[in-house]
Write a protein that holds these residues in place. Sequence first.
Motif, PDB file in Angstrom:
ATOM      1  N   UNK A   7     104.812 -19.861   1.642  1.00 30.35           N
ATOM      2  CA  UNK A   7     104.564 -19.150   1.860  1.00 30.35           C
ATOM      3  C   UNK A   7     105.391 -17.806   1.430  1.00 30.35           C
ATOM      4  N   UNK A   8     104.666 -16.688   1.591  1.00 28.53           N
ATOM      5  CA  UNK A   8     105.128 -15.553   0.845  1.00 28.53           C
ATOM      6  C   UNK A   8     104.350 -14.522   0.596  1.00 28.53           C
ATOM      7  N   UNK A   9     105.348 -13.268   0.869  1.00 30.66           N
ATOM      8  CA  UNK A   9     104.173 -11.709   0.798  1.00 30.66           C
ATOM      9  C   UNK A   9     104.988 -10.712   0.429  1.00 30.66           C
ATOM     10  N   UNK A  10     104.732 -10.111  -0.486  1.00 35.01           N
ATOM     11  CA  UNK A  10     105.382  -9.717  -1.568  1.00 35.01           C
ATOM     12  C   UNK A  10     106.052  -8.271  -1.183  1.00 35.01           C
ATOM     13  N   UNK A  11     105.653  -7.452  -0.396  1.00 36.20           N
ATOM     14  CA  UNK A  11     106.946  -6.041   0.148  1.00 36.20           C
ATOM     15  C   UNK A  11     107.704  -6.160   1.465  1.00 36.20           C
ATOM     16  N   UNK A  17     106.151 -11.354   9.975  1.00 39.42           N
ATOM     17  CA  UNK A  17     105.273 -12.996  10.565  1.00 39.42           C
ATOM     18  C   UNK A  17     104.674 -13.157  10.071  1.00 39.42           C
ATOM     19  N   UNK A  18     103.913 -12.510   8.747  1.00 37.84           N
ATOM     20  CA  UNK A  18     103.167 -12.914   7.573  1.00 37.84           C
ATOM     21  C   UNK A  18     103.364 -14.229   7.415  1.00 37.84           C
ATOM     22  N   UNK A  19     104.676 -14.710   6.877  1.00 34.94           N
ATOM     23  CA  UNK A  19     105.107 -16.076   5.899  1.00 34.94           C
ATOM     24  C   UNK A  19     104.885 -17.327   7.330  1.00 34.94           C
ATOM     25  N   UNK A  23     102.800 -20.122   7.236  1.00 35.53           N
ATOM     26  CA  UNK A  23     103.314 -21.774   7.337  1.00 35.53           C
ATOM     27  C   UNK A  23     102.514 -22.466   8.246  1.00 35.53           C
ATOM     28  N   UNK A  24     101.952 -21.815   9.246  1.00 35.66           N
ATOM     29  CA  UNK A  24     101.806 -22.833  10.321  1.00 35.66           C
ATOM     30  C   UNK A  24      99.945 -22.421  10.737  1.00 35.66           C
ATOM     31  N   UNK A  41     109.359 -23.556   2.532  1.00 29.33           N
ATOM     32  CA  UNK A  41     110.057 -22.722   2.153  1.00 29.33           C
ATOM     33  C   UNK A  41     109.491 -21.253   1.954  1.00 29.33           C
ATOM     34  N   UNK A  42     109.788 -20.452   1.997  1.00 29.08           N
ATOM     35  CA  UNK A  42     108.797 -18.800   1.984  1.00 29.08           C
ATOM     36  C   UNK A  42     109.683 -18.242   0.976  1.00 29.08           C
ATOM     37  N   UNK A  43     109.229 -17.198   0.644  1.00 29.45           N
ATOM     38  CA  UNK A  43     109.658 -15.566   0.331  1.00 29.45           C
ATOM     39  C   UNK A  43     108.728 -14.800   0.975  1.00 29.45           C
ATOM     40  N   UNK A  44     110.530 -13.524   1.394  1.00 26.23           N
ATOM     41  CA  UNK A  44     110.195 -12.051   1.981  1.00 26.23           C
ATOM     42  C   UNK A  44     110.059 -11.194   1.450  1.00 26.23           C
ATOM     43  N   UNK A  45     108.741 -10.495   1.357  1.00 22.58           N
ATOM     44  CA  UNK A  45     108.894  -9.218   0.042  1.00 22.58           C
ATOM     45  C   UNK A  45     109.133  -9.499  -1.442  1.00 22.58           C
TER      46      UNK A  45
END
Length: 185
Positions: A7-11, A17-19, A23-24, A41-45
Motif C-alpha cells: 500500500x502507498x500514498x503519494x503526499x 489512513x489511506x495506506x 491494506x484492509x 509493506x507500505x510507503x506513506x507520502x
Amino acid sequence: MKIAIYARFSTDLQSDESAEDQARVCREYAQREGWEVVSTFEDKGISGGDNDRPGYQRMLTAARAGKFEIILCEDVSRLWRNEAEQSRCVAELLYFKKHVVGINDGIDTRREGFEYLLAIKGVQNAAYRKEIGKRTHRGQTGRALQGKSAGGRAYGYLPIYETVTDEKTGRPKVIPARREIVPQQ
C-alpha cells in the motif's frame, strides 16, 4: 498461497489512513481467495515514481528471498508510476516465480496476456503522475504569486500556518530565534 500486501500514498497531505484502507481492502480480498497474508509493506507520502521507497525495497528483498508468492495491491499504480521500473520489476518478479495482482485494475500476472493490460496501465499511471506534477506546480506558482508558502521547508519558517478565525492564511510563521535573519513582510 502466501501473499504480501503493498500500500502507498503519494503526499503528506493525504490521510495516514489511506495506506491502512488499501491494506484492509487487500486483506478482505485475500480472505475471499483463501490466501494467507504473511507481510504488509507500505510507503506513506512517497511517489510511485520513486524507486527507492523503503517499503517497496523491503518488499522486493522479501520477494527475492521467497517469503511469498503474490504481491497484492489495490491497483498497480500503488506499486508503480514509472513504466521503466514497472517493466524491470515485473520481469524480475516473474524470474523468481512471483506474481502481482491489482484488485481494482484487473492486473494479474498469472493470466495469459497480462502484458497488454499491464503495459496500458503503466502508460496511464506514468502519464497521470506527470499531470499531477503539472497541477501541483501550477498551484504552487499561484500561492507564491499571492505571497503565500508554496510548500516545502524554508529556512527560518515553521512548517505550520497562522490561523485567523480558524481559516488558514497561507502565510508561514517565522521561527522566533531566526527573526533577525528572515525578511519580514
